[in-house]
Design an enzyme around this catalytic site. Sequence first.
Site, PDB file in Angstrom:
ATOM      1  N   LYS A 194      48.158  55.273 -29.686  1.00 26.83           N
ATOM      2  CA  LYS A 194      48.338  55.304 -28.231  1.00 26.83           C
ATOM      3  C   LYS A 194      48.503  56.741 -27.739  1.00 26.83           C
ATOM      4  CE  LYS A 194      50.088  50.621 -28.274  1.00 26.83           C
ATOM      5  NZ  LYS A 194      51.238  49.720 -28.431  1.00 26.83           N
TER       6      LYS A 194
ATOM      7  N   GLN B  32      57.684  50.144 -28.107  1.00 33.08           N
ATOM      8  CA  GLN B  32      56.907  49.423 -29.121  1.00 33.08           C
ATOM      9  C   GLN B  32      57.726  48.252 -29.682  1.00 33.08           C
ATOM     10  OE1 GLN B  32      53.614  50.144 -29.973  1.00 33.08           O
ATOM     11  NE2 GLN B  32      53.726  48.247 -31.137  1.00 33.08           N
TER      12      GLN B  32
ATOM     13  N   ASP C 268      52.905  48.087 -19.858  1.00 30.24           N
ATOM     14  CA  ASP C 268      52.599  46.979 -20.773  1.00 30.24           C
ATOM     15  C   ASP C 268      52.554  45.641 -20.017  1.00 30.24           C
ATOM     16  OD1 ASP C 268      51.960  47.369 -23.414  1.00 30.24           O
ATOM     17  OD2 ASP C 268      54.030  47.580 -24.096  1.00 30.24           O
TER      18      ASP C 268
END
Length: 285
Positions: A52, A96, A119
């Site tokens: 990422k 994460q 997200d």
Amino acid sequence: MSTIIDGKAIAAKLRAEIAAQVKKLQTQGITPGLATVLVGEDPASEVYVRMKGNACQDVGMHSVKHTLPAETTEAELLTLVDRLNNDPTIHGILVQLPLPKQINTDTVLEAISPAKDVDGFHPYNVGRLMVGKPTFQPCTPYGIMVMLREAGVDLAGKEVVVVGRSNIVGKPVALMCLQQHATVTICHSKTRDLPSKVRAADVVIAAVGIPEMIKGEWIKEGAVVIDVGVNRVGEKKLVGDVEFAAAAQRASAITPVPGGVGPMTITMLLHNTLEAAQKTVASTR
Ligand code: NDP
């Protein structure tokens, strides 16, 4: 034989467009910034976070990686999230998952500012998705929808079968298909007679995490197959949730693993981070 929906190629095209938008935003003095937060030393999570960060750099975005020890407390993580919420150089925050067990995942996800929730996991944004309002769409389902669009699949009136009901893939992608006027069936581990459900589908979206569990012979002739699963078999081989070779004999279009949904997920994260940065410009006008 079916058309292969090439996630890598679609992702490359989108990333070039994102890079151009980043350049444009920089002329207004803003570089989109993504903060990634990794707690602990899960090797798979480390790889995802690194990918990422690299993807951000490739399109000219700013990325900051925060790596915290596995014994980090919830309070310490919340303090970091709060700092990132208030950092004007950061437009997107990605924590994460999975988090170590002493940390309540929901509490952390709810602490992220909805305006930086790239997200799309904050209940505020999940709620907006549910009622069809503009929001940050979760990256994997969003990527699937873009792939279907790029493959020219019109979902209106189609029978879509989603196998898997997780909050990050199955449920949101089902909602998105519903918003595109598909008739949607969501299957899970308690579903009776999965083969007959899949056999009726014009579009199958498999997000289970069991190697090749969707058999090629279940696929209706001419159906479109999106395989989200990423399963490691042996040392090096990755396979999806669908029996690819047999399914490709019957499907009109199918995504490969690897090179299908995977590259799209990170691309949509970049897209959401760009959008978050663009919104800050719009809100100061
Ligand atoms: P989860 O483990 O959270 O969910 C799996 C779902 O599959 C559950 O809803 C479960 O049902 C269902 N399921 C399990 N066994 C069966 C069965 N025998 N028949 C029907 N349904 C079943 O997984 P995720 O949604 O997080 O991920 C799914 C897959 O997608 C994984 O392989 C993951 O690695 C991959 N993935 C790939 C991404 C990418 O970018 N390519 C991104 C995210 C995930 P129940 O709810 O009843 O337990």
